[in-house]
Write a protein that holds these residues in place. Structure first.
Motif, PDB file in Angstrom:
ATOM      1  N   UNK A  50       1.940  -0.452  -4.078  1.00 49.80           N
ATOM      2  CA  UNK A  50       2.331  -0.117  -2.819  1.00 49.80           C
ATOM      3  C   UNK A  50       1.068   1.221  -2.400  1.00 49.80           C
ATOM      4  N   UNK A  51       0.357   0.680  -1.335  1.00 48.16           N
ATOM      5  CA  UNK A  51      -0.789   1.412  -0.879  1.00 48.16           C
ATOM      6  C   UNK A  51      -0.547   2.319   0.548  1.00 48.16           C
ATOM      7  N   UNK A  52      -0.665   3.686   0.136  1.00 44.14           N
ATOM      8  CA  UNK A  52      -0.390   4.474   1.263  1.00 44.14           C
ATOM      9  C   UNK A  52      -1.976   4.782   1.864  1.00 44.14           C
ATOM     10  N   UNK A  69       6.205   8.234   4.861  1.00 46.72           N
ATOM     11  CA  UNK A  69       6.707   6.875   5.334  1.00 46.72           C
ATOM     12  C   UNK A  69       7.081   5.864   4.155  1.00 46.72           C
ATOM     13  N   UNK A  70       7.630   4.676   5.113  1.00 44.47           N
ATOM     14  CA  UNK A  70       8.194   3.702   4.098  1.00 44.47           C
ATOM     15  C   UNK A  70       7.323   2.412   4.169  1.00 44.47           C
ATOM     16  N   UNK A  71       7.295   1.597   2.920  1.00 41.64           N
ATOM     17  CA  UNK A  71       6.628   0.725   2.622  1.00 41.64           C
ATOM     18  C   UNK A  71       7.506  -0.382   1.912  1.00 41.64           C
ATOM     19  N   UNK A  72       7.046  -1.830   1.942  1.00 37.35           N
ATOM     20  CA  UNK A  72       7.727  -2.716   1.420  1.00 37.35           C
ATOM     21  C   UNK A  72       6.897  -3.436   0.213  1.00 37.35           C
ATOM     22  N   UNK A  73       7.758  -3.926  -0.668  1.00 34.59           N
ATOM     23  CA  UNK A  73       7.087  -4.932  -1.560  1.00 34.59           C
ATOM     24  C   UNK A  73       8.217  -5.765  -2.040  1.00 34.59           C
ATOM     25  N   UNK A  74       7.806  -7.122  -2.345  1.00 33.37           N
ATOM     26  CA  UNK A  74       8.961  -8.069  -2.805  1.00 33.37           C
ATOM     27  C   UNK A  74       8.946  -8.273  -4.150  1.00 33.37           C
ATOM     28  N   UNK A  75       9.915  -8.329  -4.858  1.00 33.73           N
ATOM     29  CA  UNK A  75      10.314  -8.370  -6.154  1.00 33.73           C
ATOM     30  C   UNK A  75      10.815  -9.945  -6.366  1.00 33.73           C
ATOM     31  N   UNK A 198      10.371   1.136  -0.291  1.00 36.23           N
ATOM     32  CA  UNK A 198       9.780   2.401  -0.999  1.00 36.23           C
ATOM     33  C   UNK A 198       9.347   3.405  -0.015  1.00 36.23           C
ATOM     34  N   UNK A 199       9.982   4.685  -0.192  1.00 33.85           N
ATOM     35  CA  UNK A 199       9.468   5.993   0.177  1.00 33.85           C
ATOM     36  C   UNK A 199       8.912   6.866  -0.373  1.00 33.85           C
ATOM     37  N   UNK A 200       7.864   7.663   0.140  1.00 34.59           N
ATOM     38  CA  UNK A 200       7.031   8.518  -0.738  1.00 34.59           C
ATOM     39  C   UNK A 200       6.860   9.928   0.166  1.00 34.59           C
ATOM     40  N   UNK A 201       7.080  11.076  -0.534  1.00 35.69           N
ATOM     41  CA  UNK A 201       6.710  12.322  -0.236  1.00 35.69           C
ATOM     42  C   UNK A 201       5.972  13.254  -1.094  1.00 35.69           C
ATOM     43  N   UNK A 202       5.282  14.111  -0.483  1.00 40.59           N
ATOM     44  CA  UNK A 202       4.429  15.011  -1.245  1.00 40.59           C
ATOM     45  C   UNK A 202       4.723  16.551  -0.834  1.00 40.59           C
TER      46      UNK A 202
END
Length: 227
Positions: A50-52, A69-75, A198-202
């Motif tokens: 998952x590349x920001x 922000x939000x990303x997506x990846x498929x399992x 996937x959501x990320x924050x710093x």
């Protein structure tokens, strides 16, 4: 992770009073298990990344958490024959978790047990966190049909509906997720897939005190559990 042999040992020991005429002098130990026919392999789209991309410090807040922000990846889970399985997620960077409440689908308050670490700065400051939701709104696909997500926090004793928004992954691997039909029962399948949001924050840049290029370094392991 393939777990084709499940092993458990049980023993019963009866100790009677010292003056009993019927004291037991032996006990039984039983070894039980099931050899199953199928094996299942988990794979992720985009090589599991998952590349920001590149994030400019100048665009980040100096005094508040920064949502990336939000990303997506498929399992996808692929089995050799129809098999009932669940999966869990274990944070490989758990020591760097800090509660920055990453946003997914406008939900800003995941429990810290649902947050995964993003690594640290060169000065040892925790960068932030990310969260993962298994989608449950027309996204799960089980052998070409619409499926649903349920999760268990008590080692499969009970299963809980993931709800329309889906279900958070737990960072310690304790939450099991599985694919179910409309009745809520785990399904045996050969191929099933779901979108992981996937959501990320710093942290704020004042706290981070970064003086050089710093990579986000989140990593988690998804493991299969046979039901």
């Amino acid at each position: 992770m393939k777990n084709l042999f499940k092993l458990c040992a049980t023993a019963a020991l009866i100790i009677t009073a010292a003056n009993s005429a019927f004291a037991a002098d032996s006990t039984d130990l039983k070894v039980q298990g099931t050899l199953i026919m199928g094996s299942c392999t988990p794979t992720l789209s985009s090589g599991g990344v998952v590349d920001y991309g590149k994030i400019s410090l100048g665009d980040l807040k100096t005094d508040a958490v920064n949502q990336l922000g939000q990303k997506q990846i498929t399992l996808t889970l692929t089995c050799q024959s129809p098999t009932k399985v669940a999966w869990s997620t274990q944070d490989d960077q758990s020591s760097s978790v800090i509660d920055t409440q990453p946003v997914i689908d406008n939900n800003t308050q995941p429990a810290v047990t649902n947050e995964f670490g993003l690594g640290t700065t060169s000065g040892g400051v925790n960068l932030g966190s990310y969260a993962i939701i298994a989608a449950n709104n027309s996204e799960p696909n089980v052998d070409g049909n619409v499926g649903y997500i349920r999760y268990s926090d008590d080692n499969t004793a009970t299963w809980t509906d993931g709800g329309i928004g889906g279900a958070y992954n737990r960072n310690d691997g304790s939450r099991l997720m599985t694919f179910v039909d409309a009745s809520g029962d785990p399904l045996a399948f050969t191929t099933a897939s779901d979108v992981l949001k996937v959501g990320a924050s710093v942290q704020d840049t004042t706290t981070l005190a970064i003086t050089d290029d710093t990579p986000l370094n989140g990593q988690a392991t998804i493991s299969v559990r046979y039901l």
